[in-house]
Enzyme design. Structure first.
Site, PDB file in Angstrom:
ATOM      1  N   LYS A 188       0.878  -1.182   0.000  1.00 45.20           N
ATOM      2  CA  LYS A 188       0.000   0.000   0.000  1.00 45.20           C
ATOM      3  C   LYS A 188       0.913   1.230   0.000  1.00 45.20           C
ATOM      4  O   LYS A 188       1.512   1.576   1.016  1.00 45.20           O
ATOM      5  CB  LYS A 188      -0.878  -0.051   1.257  1.00 45.20           C
ATOM      6  CG  LYS A 188      -1.358   1.272   1.799  1.00 45.20           C
ATOM      7  CD  LYS A 188      -2.390   1.944   0.937  1.00 45.20           C
ATOM      8  CE  LYS A 188      -2.749   3.300   1.532  1.00 45.20           C
ATOM      9  NZ  LYS A 188      -1.886   4.388   1.031  1.00 45.20           N
ATOM     10  N   GLY A 241       6.275   5.208   8.685  1.00 45.17           N
ATOM     11  CA  GLY A 241       5.414   6.388   8.664  1.00 45.17           C
ATOM     12  C   GLY A 241       5.344   7.037  10.034  1.00 45.17           C
ATOM     13  O   GLY A 241       6.308   6.991  10.811  1.00 45.17           O
ATOM     14  N   SER A 242       4.178   7.579  10.335  1.00 46.43           N
ATOM     15  CA  SER A 242       4.061   8.383  11.554  1.00 46.43           C
ATOM     16  C   SER A 242       3.705   7.533  12.775  1.00 46.43           C
ATOM     17  O   SER A 242       3.120   6.456  12.658  1.00 46.43           O
ATOM     18  CB  SER A 242       2.975   9.436  11.360  1.00 46.43           C
ATOM     19  OG  SER A 242       1.708   8.808  11.266  1.00 46.43           O
ATOM     20  N   THR A 245      -0.128   6.653  13.240  1.00 43.61           N
ATOM     21  CA  THR A 245      -0.569   5.535  12.387  1.00 43.61           C
ATOM     22  C   THR A 245       0.000   4.223  12.923  1.00 43.61           C
ATOM     23  O   THR A 245      -0.709   3.213  12.978  1.00 43.61           O
ATOM     24  CB  THR A 245      -0.156   5.768  10.921  1.00 43.61           C
ATOM     25  OG1 THR A 245      -0.732   6.998  10.481  1.00 43.61           O
ATOM     26  CG2 THR A 245      -0.629   4.653  10.017  1.00 43.61           C
ATOM     27  N   GLY A 246       1.248   4.236  13.336  1.00 42.19           N
ATOM     28  CA  GLY A 246       1.863   3.029  13.899  1.00 42.19           C
ATOM     29  C   GLY A 246       1.047   2.494  15.071  1.00 42.19           C
ATOM     30  O   GLY A 246       0.809   1.287  15.197  1.00 42.19           O
ATOM     31  N   GLU A 264       8.539   1.466  11.633  1.00 35.25           N
ATOM     32  CA  GLU A 264       9.649   2.429  11.580  1.00 35.25           C
ATOM     33  C   GLU A 264       8.993   3.797  11.580  1.00 35.25           C
ATOM     34  O   GLU A 264       8.339   4.179  10.621  1.00 35.25           O
ATOM     35  CB  GLU A 264      10.476   2.176  10.304  1.00 35.25           C
ATOM     36  CG  GLU A 264      11.881   2.714  10.411  1.00 35.25           C
ATOM     37  CD  GLU A 264      11.996   4.158   9.980  1.00 35.25           C
ATOM     38  OE1 GLU A 264      11.645   5.036  10.804  1.00 35.25           O
ATOM     39  OE2 GLU A 264      12.416   4.409   8.845  1.00 35.25           O
ATOM     40  N   CYS A 299      13.501  10.132   7.496  1.00 34.46           N
ATOM     41  CA  CYS A 299      13.180   9.641   8.849  1.00 34.46           C
ATOM     42  C   CYS A 299      14.352   9.827   9.805  1.00 34.46           C
ATOM     43  O   CYS A 299      14.160  10.116  10.976  1.00 34.46           O
ATOM     44  CB  CYS A 299      12.705   8.197   8.813  1.00 34.46           C
ATOM     45  SG  CYS A 299      13.849   7.074   8.018  1.00 34.46           S
ATOM     46  N   GLU A 397       8.390  15.331  15.678  1.00 34.42           N
ATOM     47  CA  GLU A 397       8.954  15.267  14.325  1.00 34.42           C
ATOM     48  C   GLU A 397       8.218  16.274  13.434  1.00 34.42           C
ATOM     49  O   GLU A 397       7.005  16.175  13.258  1.00 34.42           O
ATOM     50  CB  GLU A 397       8.770  13.847  13.777  1.00 34.42           C
ATOM     51  CG  GLU A 397       9.448  13.626  12.442  1.00 34.42           C
ATOM     52  CD  GLU A 397       9.341  12.181  11.962  1.00 34.42           C
ATOM     53  OE1 GLU A 397       8.229  11.620  11.981  1.00 34.42           O
ATOM     54  OE2 GLU A 397      10.381  11.611  11.569  1.00 34.42           O
TER      55      GLU A 397
HETATM   56  P1  NAD Z   1       1.153   8.451   7.797  1.00 42.49           P
HETATM   57  O1  NAD Z   1       1.736   7.627   8.880  1.00 42.49           O
HETATM   58  O2  NAD Z   1      -0.283   8.841   7.954  1.00 42.49           O
HETATM   59  O3  NAD Z   1       1.282   7.710   6.389  1.00 42.49           O
HETATM   60  C1  NAD Z   1       2.208   6.688   6.104  1.00 42.49           C
HETATM   61  C2  NAD Z   1       1.487   5.547   5.393  1.00 42.49           C
HETATM   62  O4  NAD Z   1       0.470   5.043   6.248  1.00 42.49           O
HETATM   63  C3  NAD Z   1       0.783   5.968   4.097  1.00 42.49           C
HETATM   64  O5  NAD Z   1       0.878   4.926   3.154  1.00 42.49           O
HETATM   65  C4  NAD Z   1      -0.648   6.120   4.532  1.00 42.49           C
HETATM   66  O6  NAD Z   1      -1.556   5.938   3.491  1.00 42.49           O
HETATM   67  C5  NAD Z   1      -0.772   5.032   5.566  1.00 42.49           C
HETATM   68  N1  NAD Z   1      -1.848   5.259   6.552  1.00 42.49           N
HETATM   69  C6  NAD Z   1      -2.326   6.436   6.995  1.00 42.49           C
HETATM   70  N2  NAD Z   1      -3.316   6.228   7.883  1.00 42.49           N
HETATM   71  C7  NAD Z   1      -3.476   4.904   8.004  1.00 42.49           C
HETATM   72  C8  NAD Z   1      -4.348   4.070   8.771  1.00 42.49           C
HETATM   73  N3  NAD Z   1      -5.274   4.571   9.587  1.00 42.49           N
HETATM   74  N4  NAD Z   1      -4.220   2.735   8.653  1.00 42.49           N
HETATM   75  C9  NAD Z   1      -3.293   2.198   7.841  1.00 42.49           C
HETATM   76  N5  NAD Z   1      -2.455   2.923   7.075  1.00 42.49           N
HETATM   77  C10 NAD Z   1      -2.537   4.268   7.159  1.00 42.49           C
HETATM   78  O7  NAD Z   1       2.021   9.709   7.590  1.00 42.49           O
HETATM   79  P2  NAD Z   1       1.628  11.033   6.756  1.00 42.49           P
HETATM   80  O8  NAD Z   1       0.259  11.505   7.108  1.00 42.49           O
HETATM   81  O9  NAD Z   1       1.914  10.782   5.335  1.00 42.49           O
HETATM   82  O10 NAD Z   1       2.678  12.041   7.359  1.00 42.49           O
HETATM   83  C11 NAD Z   1       2.445  12.527   8.657  1.00 42.49           C
HETATM   84  C12 NAD Z   1       3.723  12.559   9.438  1.00 42.49           C
HETATM   85  O11 NAD Z   1       4.297  11.261   9.498  1.00 42.49           O
HETATM   86  C13 NAD Z   1       4.835  13.389   8.836  1.00 42.49           C
HETATM   87  O12 NAD Z   1       4.675  14.727   9.100  1.00 42.49           O
HETATM   88  C14 NAD Z   1       6.032  12.797   9.496  1.00 42.49           C
HETATM   89  O13 NAD Z   1       6.200  13.348  10.769  1.00 42.49           O
HETATM   90  C15 NAD Z   1       5.691  11.337   9.614  1.00 42.49           C
HETATM   91  N6  NAD Z   1       6.310  10.518   8.543  1.00 42.49           N
HETATM   92  C16 NAD Z   1       7.423   9.842   8.857  1.00 42.49           C
HETATM   93  C17 NAD Z   1       8.030   9.068   7.892  1.00 42.49           C
HETATM   94  C18 NAD Z   1       9.281   8.304   8.194  1.00 42.49           C
HETATM   95  O14 NAD Z   1      10.023   7.943   7.295  1.00 42.49           O
HETATM   96  N7  NAD Z   1       9.534   8.016   9.440  1.00 42.49           N
HETATM   97  C19 NAD Z   1       7.516   9.006   6.611  1.00 42.49           C
HETATM   98  C20 NAD Z   1       6.355   9.714   6.307  1.00 42.49           C
HETATM   99  C21 NAD Z   1       5.764  10.465   7.304  1.00 42.49           C
END
Ligand code: NAD
Length: 495
Positions: A188, A241-242, A245-246, A264, A299, A397
């Site tokens: 995804k 990701g964030s 979400t994690g 991560e 990250c 972050e």
């Molecule tokens: P996010 O965590 O929302 O998105 C990352 C991934 O998770 C995307 O593919 C997204 O579609 C998916 N996702 C979002 N909500 C989800 C849910 N409820 N269930 C399952 N999957 C879901 O991050 P974002 O909104 O794109 O960015 C927000 C913040 O996250 C950024 O400002 C940054 O601080 C952080 N971020 C960190 C990294 C990293 O490499 N550590 C990468 C991207 C974003």
């Protein structure tokens, strides 16, 4: 690389993007689409299938069927290797097209994108392809009369949810070891960086990966990602990701089939500069690159500089010189040092952090949106000084080109500041004192501590965080641990 095609590629039409499920390109089950906005100019680049929960379920079913009939898992590792090596070659052969497509989708400067995206993805896939036929099980040291075997088996169906900052690099960190191990995958991509991942999945089919082994479902995290996280048929969920979400993914696992979840989650990584750093100018140059390249959307970005008070002013001045000398703008200009912020939402979030710091009386250098006339999302490299360790800008972050600078007096205080956030992904120490360097490496809680550099890495070393930066590791042979299960065979031998 022949860069003469760059100007053609930057304006080339981009066909609507669709899912790849069971080897076939398809739209959303209800026909819905979403616009793909380019951060270079804020315009619609193309459209993309807006996945439904049904699409996610169908992709998981395809991955499950592919896994259970062993069309991929059942092949000899050396055969899987052949296919994956061919895939890596195809990615490399299409590197410029992929890099430019990715830049138009996510905004990373082309110099970095080429290396960090298609070329890095090809290298990663090659690395795991080359490794998989060298990994054997074990014969346990049991008593006579028993044969104890330890098999390493593919873990099953993997869901990989990846972000937008380096979609191919981070995607390959999951896909390489998962596919080499024999797992089937549902990928995804992030809403704002899906195009290149769909493209390389198509190339995987061309390389001979059987249909259903790698599926890609585009769309929103809250729909497609959530459906994958709650699926009763996904064995392993890997995510970058964030933090919020994690946390949701862990909850979803607990509420569904207790699938294993590897996260991560980024960081607030400290970059500690002592007065005895070997070369302050070099430290400033590398530190600035460590936070401002890719508009800070990294990250492991060194987003907090902790500087010994005696050199605070001198070092901050050097940092400011480097920051102001950086060329920020059109990511498809090879001379650009930092490209576009990925989305308007992310840009607004970055600016809000800076405004809050200003409101608290902190000193801000930079901090503004620039090149607004292009319609794109660009931001000045930003340095905030006079920061209190409890400020939001020192704790959370930002994920933008925003650096918080804080002074310290003693090594003890530097350690306390470095460890004083919820995160623990990366760190750096600049010093000429070997003993101090080793002391700091031991005492800073992070997945990686750089010494007299920032951000250098390769595939041979693991990347993973401690504390709320996550669990599990991408890269290196350790990444296989997530995708290969241990199974014991306990065999009674007749006397
Ligand atoms: P996010 O965590 O929302 O998105 C990352 C991934 O998770 C995307 O593919 C997204 O579609 C998916 N996702 C979002 N909500 C989800 C849910 N409820 N269930 C399952 N999957 C879901 O991050 P974002 O909104 O794109 O960015 C927000 C913040 O996250 C950024 O400002 C940054 O601080 C952080 N971020 C960190 C990294 C990293 O490499 N550590 C990468 C991207 C974003």
């Amino acid at each position: 690389m022949d860069m003469s095609r760059l100007s053609d590629l930057r304006t080339a039409e981009v066909a609507p993007v669709r899912h790849l499920i069971d080897g076939a390109s398809c739209g959303a089950s209800d026909g819905a689409e979403m616009d793909v906005i380019s951060p270079l100019d804020g315009r619609v680049l193309t459209t993309m299938a807006k996945g439904t929960r049904d699409d996610a379920t169908r992709a998981v079913a395809a991955a499950r069927a592919a896994f259970e009939d062993r069309r991929w898992a059942g092949r000899a590792p050396a055969e899987r290797k052949k296919v994956l090596l061919k895939w890596a070659d195809l990615i490399e052969a299409n590197a410029l097209d992929l890099a430019v497509l990715g830049v138009r989708d996510n905004g990373t400067e082309i110099g970095m994108a080429l290396k960090a995206e298609p070329l890095s993805a090809a290298a990663t896939i090659r690395y795991y392809a080359e490794a998989i036929d060298k990994i054997a099980g074990e014969v346990a040291p049991t008593a006579d009369g028993i044969l104890g075997l330890v098999h390493r088996e593919p873990a099953g169906v993997v869901a990989a949810i990846v972000p937008w900052n380096f979609p191919l690099m981070i995607g390959a960190w999951k896909l390489g070891p998962a596919l080499a191990a024999g797992c089937s995958v549902v990928l995804k991509p992030a809403e704002t960086a899906s195009l290149t991942l769909v493209r390389i999945a198509e190339l995987a089919l061309d390389a001979g990966l059987p249909p259903g082994v790698l599926n890609v479902v585009c769309g929103e995290g809250a729909v497609v990602g959530d459906a994958l996280a709650h699926s009763m048929d996904v064995d392993v969920l890997v995510f970058t990701g964030s933090g919020p979400t994690g946390r949701r993914l862990l909850e979803a696992s607990a509420r569904s089939n207790m699938k294993r979840v590897y996260l991560e989650l980024g960081g607030k990584s400290p970059n500690v500069v002592f007065a005895d750093a070997p070369d302050l100018r070099e430290a400033a140059k590398v530190s600035a690159a460590g936070i401002f390249r890719n508009a800070g959307q990294v990250c492991v970005a060194g987003s907090r500089v902790l500087v010994e008070r005696s050199i605070d002013e001198e070092f901050t001045t050097l940092l400011a010189e480097v920051a102001q000398g950086m060329k920020v703008g059109d990511p498809l200009d090879p001379a650009t040092n930092a490209g576009a912020v990925n989305s308007l939402r992310q840009l607004q979030q970055n600016l809000a952090f800076v405004e809050e710091a200003r409101g608290q009386g902190r000193t801000v250098l930079g901090g503004r949106r620039i090149h607004e006339d292009t319609g794109g999302y660009y931001m000045e490299p930003t340095i905030v000084t006079g920061v209190d360790p409890s400020d939001r800008i020192a704790q959370e972050e930002v994920f933008g080109p925003v650096l918080a600078v804080m002074p310290f007096d003693t090594e003890e205080e530097a350690v306390a500041l470095a460890n004083g956030t919820d995160f623990g992904l990366a760190a750096a120490v600049w010093t000429s004192d070997l003993s101090r360097a080793h002391r700091m490496v031991r005492r800073i809680r992070a997945g990686v501590v750089h010494v007299n550099t920032y951000g250098g890495t390769d595939l041979t070393v693991p990347l993973g965080g401690v504390k709320q930066s996550g669990n599990g590791h991408d890269k290196s042979l350790h990444a296989f641990d997530k995708y290969l299960d241990l199974k014991t065979a306990w065999i009674k031998l007749e006397p």
